[in-house]
Design a protein around this motif. Structure first.
Motif, PDB file in Angstrom:
ATOM      1  N   LEU A   1      42.680  -6.441  -2.322  1.00 25.58           N
ATOM      2  CA  LEU A   1      43.589  -5.659  -2.683  1.00 25.58           C
ATOM      3  C   LEU A   1      43.159  -4.539  -2.678  1.00 25.58           C
ATOM      4  O   LEU A   1      43.425  -3.864  -1.374  1.00 25.58           O
ATOM      5  N   ILE A   2      41.792  -3.932  -1.943  1.00 26.36           N
ATOM      6  CA  ILE A   2      41.230  -3.184  -0.125  1.00 26.36           C
ATOM      7  C   ILE A   2      41.741  -3.801   0.754  1.00 26.36           C
ATOM      8  O   ILE A   2      41.469  -2.531   1.681  1.00 26.36           O
ATOM      9  N   THR A   3      42.086  -4.571   1.646  1.00 25.08           N
ATOM     10  CA  THR A   3      41.972  -5.173   2.756  1.00 25.08           C
ATOM     11  C   THR A   3      43.524  -4.844   2.856  1.00 25.08           C
ATOM     12  O   THR A   3      44.706  -5.813   3.620  1.00 25.08           O
ATOM     13  N   PHE A   4      44.687  -4.458   1.714  1.00 32.61           N
ATOM     14  CA  PHE A   4      46.261  -4.648   1.923  1.00 32.61           C
ATOM     15  C   PHE A   4      46.219  -6.400   1.789  1.00 32.61           C
ATOM     16  O   PHE A   4      47.423  -6.234   3.308  1.00 32.61           O
ATOM     17  N   SER A   5      45.244  -7.127   1.337  1.00 33.96           N
ATOM     18  CA  SER A   5      46.290  -8.657   1.389  1.00 33.96           C
ATOM     19  C   SER A   5      45.971  -9.034   1.891  1.00 33.96           C
ATOM     20  O   SER A   5      46.168 -10.582   2.390  1.00 33.96           O
ATOM     21  N   ILE A   6      44.841  -8.507   3.273  1.00 34.95           N
ATOM     22  CA  ILE A   6      44.258  -9.368   4.460  1.00 34.95           C
ATOM     23  C   ILE A   6      43.544 -10.636   3.945  1.00 34.95           C
ATOM     24  O   ILE A   6      43.488 -11.687   4.979  1.00 34.95           O
ATOM     25  N   TYR A   7      42.373 -10.267   2.996  1.00 33.48           N
ATOM     26  CA  TYR A   7      41.615 -11.691   3.142  1.00 33.48           C
ATOM     27  C   TYR A   7      41.873 -12.280   1.879  1.00 33.48           C
ATOM     28  O   TYR A   7      41.569 -13.897   1.838  1.00 33.48           O
ATOM     29  N   ARG A   8      43.519 -12.447   1.196  1.00 34.95           N
ATOM     30  CA  ARG A   8      44.686 -13.973   0.829  1.00 34.95           C
ATOM     31  C   ARG A   8      44.069 -14.748   2.188  1.00 34.95           C
ATOM     32  O   ARG A   8      43.977 -15.734   0.974  1.00 34.95           O
ATOM     33  N   PHE A   9      43.482 -14.606   2.543  1.00 41.07           N
ATOM     34  CA  PHE A   9      44.046 -16.143   3.291  1.00 41.07           C
ATOM     35  C   PHE A   9      41.820 -16.730   3.711  1.00 41.07           C
ATOM     36  O   PHE A   9      42.439 -17.684   3.163  1.00 41.07           O
TER      37      PHE A   9
ATOM     38  N   VAL B   1      37.919 -16.268  -7.733  1.00 46.63           N
ATOM     39  CA  VAL B   1      38.936 -14.792  -7.731  1.00 46.63           C
ATOM     40  C   VAL B   1      38.983 -14.147  -8.295  1.00 46.63           C
ATOM     41  O   VAL B   1      39.258 -12.781  -7.182  1.00 46.63           O
ATOM     42  N   VAL B   2      37.837 -13.407  -8.823  1.00 44.18           N
ATOM     43  CA  VAL B   2      37.407 -11.842  -8.737  1.00 44.18           C
ATOM     44  C   VAL B   2      37.366 -11.420  -7.145  1.00 44.18           C
ATOM     45  O   VAL B   2      37.908 -10.058  -6.528  1.00 44.18           O
ATOM     46  N   LYS B   3      36.339 -11.700  -7.117  1.00 43.21           N
ATOM     47  CA  LYS B   3      36.291 -11.433  -4.853  1.00 43.21           C
ATOM     48  C   LYS B   3      37.280 -11.960  -4.477  1.00 43.21           C
ATOM     49  O   LYS B   3      37.799 -10.890  -4.063  1.00 43.21           O
ATOM     50  N   GLY B   4      38.495 -12.431  -4.171  1.00 44.42           N
ATOM     51  CA  GLY B   4      39.369 -13.244  -3.742  1.00 44.42           C
ATOM     52  C   GLY B   4      40.365 -11.716  -4.238  1.00 44.42           C
ATOM     53  O   GLY B   4      41.242 -11.440  -2.996  1.00 44.42           O
ATOM     54  N   PHE B   5      40.800 -11.610  -4.995  1.00 41.71           N
ATOM     55  CA  PHE B   5      41.389 -10.562  -6.438  1.00 41.71           C
ATOM     56  C   PHE B   5      40.850  -9.079  -4.782  1.00 41.71           C
ATOM     57  O   PHE B   5      42.145  -8.192  -4.851  1.00 41.71           O
TER      58      PHE B   5
END
Length: 429
Positions: free
Chosen positions: A39-47, A31-35
Motif C-alpha cells: 500500500l505505502i509503496t504503491f504496489s511495488i512491494y508485492r513482488f 499477509v499483513v506486512k505484504g498488504f
C-alpha cells in the motif's frame, strides 16, 4: 501342483506421501506486512510479498519426507516487470498513434490490441511457469521447463478459437492438450515429466457445468438471433432519456415485437444459469485437478490423487461465512460512529475523525478479506491437493539425478505480471 507355489510374489511398489501442515504460524504476519508495504509503496512491494508467500507454502509442502524450496526473490520479479513494461508501453503508444492518424485503422486498433495482448498473455503464462519451476528445488534437485513460449501461445490461441467456434464444447480437450504440453516440458533434474491427460477424463464434469451454466444462455441467444433473422437492430438498446447517466434501456419501439420475449428469455436464463454455474466451479476445478494429477508421470513414478469435490467446496463455504461475520463486525463499528455525526455534525474535528475512521475501516475490510482468503481458501485448497496425493513407485523418483541447468530469468514472470495474467500461488502443477 501349482508351479508358482512357493515363489515369492513381487513386493508392491513403495508409496511416497505428500504432506502440508495446515497449522500456519506466521502466515497472517506475512499477509499483513505484504498488504501494508504494498500500500505505502504503491504496489511495488508485492513482488517481495509474492516471494514470501511462495517460500512459505513451498517450505511447508513435504514430498516423501523432504520439504520443497523456493529460490526466487522479489528483486528478480520487480526487474522482470520493469523490462516487460519497457516492451509493452511502446506497443500501446504505437497503437494509440495509429488510431489517431487513421480513422480506418482506429476501428481496428481495439480488436488488434485485444488479440495481440491475448496471445502475448498466453506466452507470458508459459514463461511465468518456467520461472517458478526453475526456482523450485527438492532434495537439492532443481526443477525446470523447456519448450517454446511462442509454440504454447500459438497452441493456446488456436484451441481458444476452436473453443469459441464450438460454443465451448472443445474446452476440456483444450485444457488437456495444454496440460500435456506444460507437463511434457517440465523437468525434474535430468528427468522429464509426462502427462497422459485427455479431454474425455474431464468431459463429464465440464458437460455438467456447460449444461447448467452456459447452454441455457446460448440457446436463448440463438433464439433471439433466429427471431431477428440473424439481424439484430442496431437501436435495440438506447440511452435512457430520463437518466443523465449513460444508462441503456430496451427500445420502447420494439415492445410489441417478439424481441421482448427473446430478450427476457436471455435475462431469465442468465439469472438462473450464472449462480448455478458459480456453484459448480469448485466441482469442476476439483475433478480437473484430480484427473490431471493422476495423468502425471516421472519415469516409473506417477502421481495418484484421491481429491474430492467437497474438499474444494468447504473452504469457500467457510470463507463466505467468515466474510459475512467480518462485514457484520465492521457494520457494528460503523453504526457506533453514526451517533457522533448526529450529535455534532458541524464540528470540524468530528468530520476529520469520521473521514479517517471511514478510510481505516475501508482499508481494514480489504486487509481482513485478504487475510481470510489466504488463511482459509489458499491454505485449505493447498492442503487438500497435497494431502490427497501420493507418489507411486517412490524409488523411481529417488533415482532422479540433479541437473546443472541454469535457472530462468525473472523476465519470464515479469511479463505475466505486467499483463495481469500471473498469480501469486497456483494450486496443483
Amino acid at each position: 501342483m501349482n508351479q508358482l507355489e512357493g515363489v515369492p510374489s513381487p513386493a508392491p511398489a513403495r508409496m511416497g506421501a505428500i504432506a502440508f501442515d495446515r497449522r500456519v504460524p506466521g502466515l497472517t504476519g506475512i499477509v499483513v506486512k505484504g498488504f501494508l508495504l504494498s500500500l505505502i509503496t504503491f504496489s511495488i512491494y508485492r513482488f517481495w510479498y509474492i516471494t514470501n508467500l511462495r517460500r512459505y507454502f513451498w517450505s511447508r509442502t513435504i514430498v516423501a519426507g523432504s520439504p520443497a524450496e523456493y529460490l526466487g526473490n522479489g528483486k528478480e520479479l520487480f526487474l522482470g516487470f520493469l523490462v516487460a513494461l519497457a516492451i509493452l508501453v511502446p506497443v500501446y503508444l504505437v497503437l494509440f498513434v495509429i488510431g489517431l492518424l487513421s480513422p480506418v485503422l482506429a476501428a481496428l486498433a481495439a480488436p488488434i490490441s485485444f488479440i495481440g495482448l491475448f496471445v502475448l498473455g498466453q506466452y507470458a503464462l508459459y514463461r511465468g511457469r518456467r520461472y517458478r519451476a526453475s526456482r523450485t528445488r527438492w532434495r537439492g534437485i532443481r526443477l525446470g521447463q523447456d519448450g517454446s513460449g511462442f509454440a504454447y501461445a500459438g497452441r493456446a490461441s488456436l484451441w481458444w478459437l476452436g473453443t469459441l467456434l464450438s460454443l465451448g464444447l472443445a474446452f476440456p480437450f483444450m485444457r488437456a492438450a495444454l496440460e500435456r504440453y506444460r507437463i511434457d516440458h517440465t523437468l525434474v533434474g535430468q528427468s522429464r515429466m509426462h502427462s497422459t491427460a485427455t479431454g474425455r477424463s474431464i468431459l463429464l464434469p465440464w458437460m455438467m457445468f456447460y449444461i447448467v451454466g452456459l447452454l441455457p444462455i446460448l440457446l436463448s441467444i440463438l433464439a433471439l438471433l433466429a427471431g431477428t433473422g440473424f439481424d439484430i437492430p442496431s437501436d435495440l438498446l438506447i440511452q435512457d432519456p430520463a437518466s443523465e447517466k449513460s444508462k441503456l434501456i430496451f427500445n420502447p419501439a420494439y415492445e410489441d415485437t417478439p424481441l421482448v420475449y427473446y430478450a427476457s428469455a436471455i435475462g431469465i436464463a442468465a439469472s438462473f444459469s450464472i449462480p448455478l454455474a458459480l456453484l459448480l466451479i469448485p466441482f469442476y476445478r476439483a475433478r480437473e485437478t484430480r484427473a490431471f494429477l493422476n495423468a502425471t508421470h516421472l519415469g516409473g513414478a506417477r502421481l495418484i490423487s484421491s481429491l474430492k469435490a467437497r474438499q474444494f467446496y468447504f473452504p469457500y463455504l467457510v470463507y463466505m461465512l467468515a466474510v459475512i461475520g467480518f462485514i457484520i463486525v465492521l457494520g457494528i463499528i460503523f453504526a457506533l460512529l453514526v451517533p457522533l455525526i448526529a450529535q455534532d455534525g458541524e464540528n470540524a474535528g468530528i468530520h476529520a475523525f469520521i473521514i479517517v475512521s471511514t478510510v481505516l475501516l475501508y482499508l481494514g475490510a480489504i486487509l481482513g478479506t485478504n487475510v481470510l482468503y489466504v488463511r482459509i481458501i489458499t491454505v485449505r485448497l493447498w492442503h487438500a491437493v497435497a494431502t490427497t496425493m501420493q507418489i507411486e513407485n517412490l524409488p523411481a523418483l529417488e533415482a532422479v539425478l540433479a541437473s546443472t541447468r541454469a535457472p530462468a530469468s525473472g523476465l519470464n514472470e515479469g511479463l505475466a505480471d505486467a499483463l495481469d495474467v500471473g498469480g501469486a500461488l497456483e494450486i496443483g502443477l
